[in-house]
Design a protein around this motif. Sequence first.
Motif, PDB file in Angstrom:
ATOM      1  N   LEU A 150       6.839  14.275   0.625  1.00  0.00           N
ATOM      2  CA  LEU A 150       7.296  14.298  -0.765  1.00  0.00           C
ATOM      3  C   LEU A 150       8.187  15.503  -1.035  1.00  0.00           C
ATOM      4  N   GLN A 151       7.921  16.625  -0.372  1.00  0.00           N
ATOM      5  CA  GLN A 151       8.797  17.787  -0.507  1.00  0.00           C
ATOM      6  C   GLN A 151      10.194  17.481   0.022  1.00  0.00           C
ATOM      7  N   TYR A 152      10.266  16.817   1.181  1.00  0.00           N
ATOM      8  CA  TYR A 152      11.569  16.472   1.743  1.00  0.00           C
ATOM      9  C   TYR A 152      12.294  15.456   0.865  1.00  0.00           C
ATOM     10  N   ILE A 153      11.557  14.498   0.335  1.00  0.00           N
ATOM     11  CA  ILE A 153      12.162  13.487  -0.531  1.00  0.00           C
ATOM     12  C   ILE A 153      12.726  14.140  -1.784  1.00  0.00           C
ATOM     13  N   ALA A 154      11.954  15.020  -2.402  1.00  0.00           N
ATOM     14  CA  ALA A 154      12.395  15.680  -3.629  1.00  0.00           C
ATOM     15  C   ALA A 154      13.513  16.693  -3.362  1.00  0.00           C
ATOM     16  N   GLY A 155      13.498  17.310  -2.171  1.00  0.00           N
ATOM     17  CA  GLY A 155      14.460  18.362  -1.878  1.00  0.00           C
ATOM     18  C   GLY A 155      15.873  17.890  -1.625  1.00  0.00           C
ATOM     19  N   GLY A 156      16.035  16.636  -1.225  1.00  0.00           N
ATOM     20  CA  GLY A 156      17.378  16.091  -1.020  1.00  0.00           C
ATOM     21  C   GLY A 156      18.084  16.580   0.221  1.00  0.00           C
ATOM     22  N   ALA A 189       8.568   5.884  -2.702  1.00  0.00           N
ATOM     23  CA  ALA A 189       7.751   4.863  -2.045  1.00  0.00           C
ATOM     24  C   ALA A 189       7.827   4.950  -0.530  1.00  0.00           C
ATOM     25  N   MET A 190       8.704   5.803   0.007  1.00  0.00           N
ATOM     26  CA  MET A 190       8.783   6.011   1.448  1.00  0.00           C
ATOM     27  C   MET A 190       7.893   7.154   1.919  1.00  0.00           C
ATOM     28  N   CYS A 191       7.116   7.758   1.017  1.00  0.00           N
ATOM     29  CA  CYS A 191       6.382   8.962   1.403  1.00  0.00           C
ATOM     30  C   CYS A 191       5.322   8.693   2.471  1.00  0.00           C
ATOM     31  N   LEU A 192       4.742   7.507   2.525  1.00  0.00           N
ATOM     32  CA  LEU A 192       3.744   7.239   3.568  1.00  0.00           C
ATOM     33  C   LEU A 192       4.380   7.046   4.936  1.00  0.00           C
ATOM     34  N   PRO A 193       5.414   6.197   5.093  1.00  0.00           N
ATOM     35  CA  PRO A 193       6.027   6.123   6.429  1.00  0.00           C
ATOM     36  C   PRO A 193       6.659   7.437   6.858  1.00  0.00           C
ATOM     37  N   ILE A 194       7.272   8.177   5.932  1.00  0.00           N
ATOM     38  CA  ILE A 194       7.817   9.481   6.300  1.00  0.00           C
ATOM     39  C   ILE A 194       6.669  10.426   6.645  1.00  0.00           C
ATOM     40  N   HIS A 223      13.968   0.241   5.161  1.00  0.00           N
ATOM     41  CA  HIS A 223      12.809   0.288   4.265  1.00  0.00           C
ATOM     42  C   HIS A 223      13.079  -0.629   3.077  1.00  0.00           C
ATOM     43  N   VAL A 224      12.152  -1.527   2.826  1.00  0.00           N
ATOM     44  CA  VAL A 224      12.260  -2.521   1.767  1.00  0.00           C
ATOM     45  C   VAL A 224      11.265  -2.166   0.666  1.00  0.00           C
ATOM     46  N   THR A 225      11.698  -2.274  -0.587  1.00  0.00           N
ATOM     47  CA  THR A 225      10.857  -1.896  -1.711  1.00  0.00           C
ATOM     48  C   THR A 225      10.687  -3.057  -2.680  1.00  0.00           C
ATOM     49  N   VAL A 226       9.432  -3.263  -3.101  1.00  0.00           N
ATOM     50  CA  VAL A 226       9.126  -4.204  -4.178  1.00  0.00           C
ATOM     51  C   VAL A 226       9.037  -3.401  -5.470  1.00  0.00           C
ATOM     52  N   MET A 227       9.803  -3.819  -6.462  1.00  0.00           N
ATOM     53  CA  MET A 227       9.840  -3.144  -7.777  1.00  0.00           C
ATOM     54  C   MET A 227       9.416  -4.177  -8.821  1.00  0.00           C
ATOM     55  N   PRO A 228       8.148  -4.126  -9.262  1.00  0.00           N
ATOM     56  CA  PRO A 228       7.590  -5.199 -10.098  1.00  0.00           C
ATOM     57  C   PRO A 228       8.313  -5.447 -11.410  1.00  0.00           C
ATOM     58  N   TRP A 229       9.010  -4.462 -11.925  1.00  0.00           N
ATOM     59  CA  TRP A 229       9.665  -4.621 -13.226  1.00  0.00           C
ATOM     60  C   TRP A 229      11.160  -4.919 -13.056  1.00  0.00           C
ATOM     61  N   LEU A 230      11.598  -5.135 -11.821  1.00  0.00           N
ATOM     62  CA  LEU A 230      12.997  -5.454 -11.571  1.00  0.00           C
ATOM     63  C   LEU A 230      13.303  -6.870 -12.055  1.00  0.00           C
ATOM     64  N   LYS A 231      14.334  -6.999 -12.870  1.00  0.00           N
ATOM     65  CA  LYS A 231      14.694  -8.318 -13.392  1.00  0.00           C
ATOM     66  C   LYS A 231      15.433  -9.120 -12.318  1.00  0.00           C
ATOM     67  N   HIS A 256       0.801  -1.221   0.000  1.00  0.00           N
ATOM     68  CA  HIS A 256       0.000   0.000   0.000  1.00  0.00           C
ATOM     69  C   HIS A 256       0.837   1.276   0.000  1.00  0.00           C
ATOM     70  N   GLU A 257       2.165   1.153  -0.131  1.00  0.00           N
ATOM     71  CA  GLU A 257       3.032   2.332  -0.239  1.00  0.00           C
ATOM     72  C   GLU A 257       3.475   2.438  -1.697  1.00  0.00           C
ATOM     73  N   ASN A 258       2.571   2.870  -2.570  1.00  0.00           N
ATOM     74  CA  ASN A 258       2.733   2.644  -3.999  1.00  0.00           C
ATOM     75  C   ASN A 258       2.940   3.930  -4.804  1.00  0.00           C
ATOM     76  N   VAL A 259       3.854   3.863  -5.755  1.00  0.00           N
ATOM     77  CA  VAL A 259       4.064   4.954  -6.706  1.00  0.00           C
ATOM     78  C   VAL A 259       4.104   4.362  -8.110  1.00  0.00           C
ATOM     79  N   GLY A 260       3.702   5.178  -9.076  1.00  0.00           N
ATOM     80  CA  GLY A 260       3.699   4.716 -10.461  1.00  0.00           C
ATOM     81  C   GLY A 260       3.132   5.768 -11.389  1.00  0.00           C
ATOM     82  N   ARG A 261       2.767   5.331 -12.595  1.00  0.00           N
ATOM     83  CA  ARG A 261       2.202   6.231 -13.602  1.00  0.00           C
ATOM     84  C   ARG A 261       0.787   5.798 -13.965  1.00  0.00           C
ATOM     85  N   ILE A 262      -0.050   6.776 -14.216  1.00  0.00           N
ATOM     86  CA  ILE A 262      -1.413   6.490 -14.639  1.00  0.00           C
ATOM     87  C   ILE A 262      -1.358   5.839 -16.016  1.00  0.00           C
TER      88      ILE A 262
END
Length: 366
Positions: free
Chosen positions: A317-323, A159-164, A357-365, A59-65
Amino acid sequence: MMEQILAATTTGLRRTELREYPWPEIADDAGLLKIEAAGVCGSDWVAYQEDRPPRIMGHENVGRIDRIGPIAARRWGLKEGDRVALEEYLPCGHCGFCRSGEFRLCEETEARRPGALRYGTTPVTHSPGLWGGYSQYQYLHPNSVFHKLADDVPAELAAMCLPIGNGIQWAYLDAAAGPGKTILIQGPGQQGLACVIAAKAAGADQIIVSGLARDAHRLEVAKALGADHTIQADWENVVERVMEITNGRCVDISLDAAGGPDTLLRAVQSAKKNGLVLFAAVSPSMHPEFHVNELHARRLILRPCRGHSYQAVELALQYIAGGRFPLHLMSTHHFGLADVDQAIRTLGGEGAPGAIHVTVMPWLKP
């Protein structure tokens, strides 16, 4: 177009398998998300140990429409190709909680209510089945809550935006950490570390983080994120150490992100008079030395903290993008769909070592 959609489906107690699902029909008020990354939440590990109906977790999901109906496009302000972060909540949108911005409390998305819809927990028997992020594509319900995401933000960090967001909600929006305030954070997991980020960004005077000896690496990450002091609770007396650090004053804010009977007791004992004690998890039993009269005698406020507001995730998301913060230190493991079982176990301490933080990346080979 692929013939089928591949998704890691939790089929029983601590058991996940890859399954194929048909492409869903997308109504005018719904959509479909192509998943880039899905974070593994601590609640996923808890739920993985429960025998629930088959479901696609995540449920911590990011992607494109990928697809969007015309009604949904107008309602959401989105179009195909837009990059988004998705909240887990599916609120009704018209109750008092939703209208006041507290949609996390809406009964329609209340996880404890039988039949409630929420991403990552809804069974696959509820059409169209694609309710979680451990999948190549995810169905977008008409009541979905989105955050627009810039193209240059790495998916595993986004994908960390919800726990953060949880940490920002608890330490900043709920506890009002800031200049002149001292805070103790017990539990250096992803949400405890998010509280460090929030307290540091808010300008708290002193940030103290406690964990166990096995959390030594996480405590080092806490320092990198802005903690002033760390304590190993199995080697040091947390309350005595807090007293020493604060010159006997104790802390203004005592936040228990660990969720054990011992940590809640220490949270109360470490707070100064008129202080605020928050707890983010509930132990099945209370410590025998926990007494309500202690709260009364020292005029302490005891407050649960749960979930996040829209504002908290936007700030995340601002903190994540701001670096500003070295968030890559929290993003420790990435797994493909075939290894979702290992991803969840890693977050729970039974897989690869050193997880934050562990991430599932569905397109990862593989």
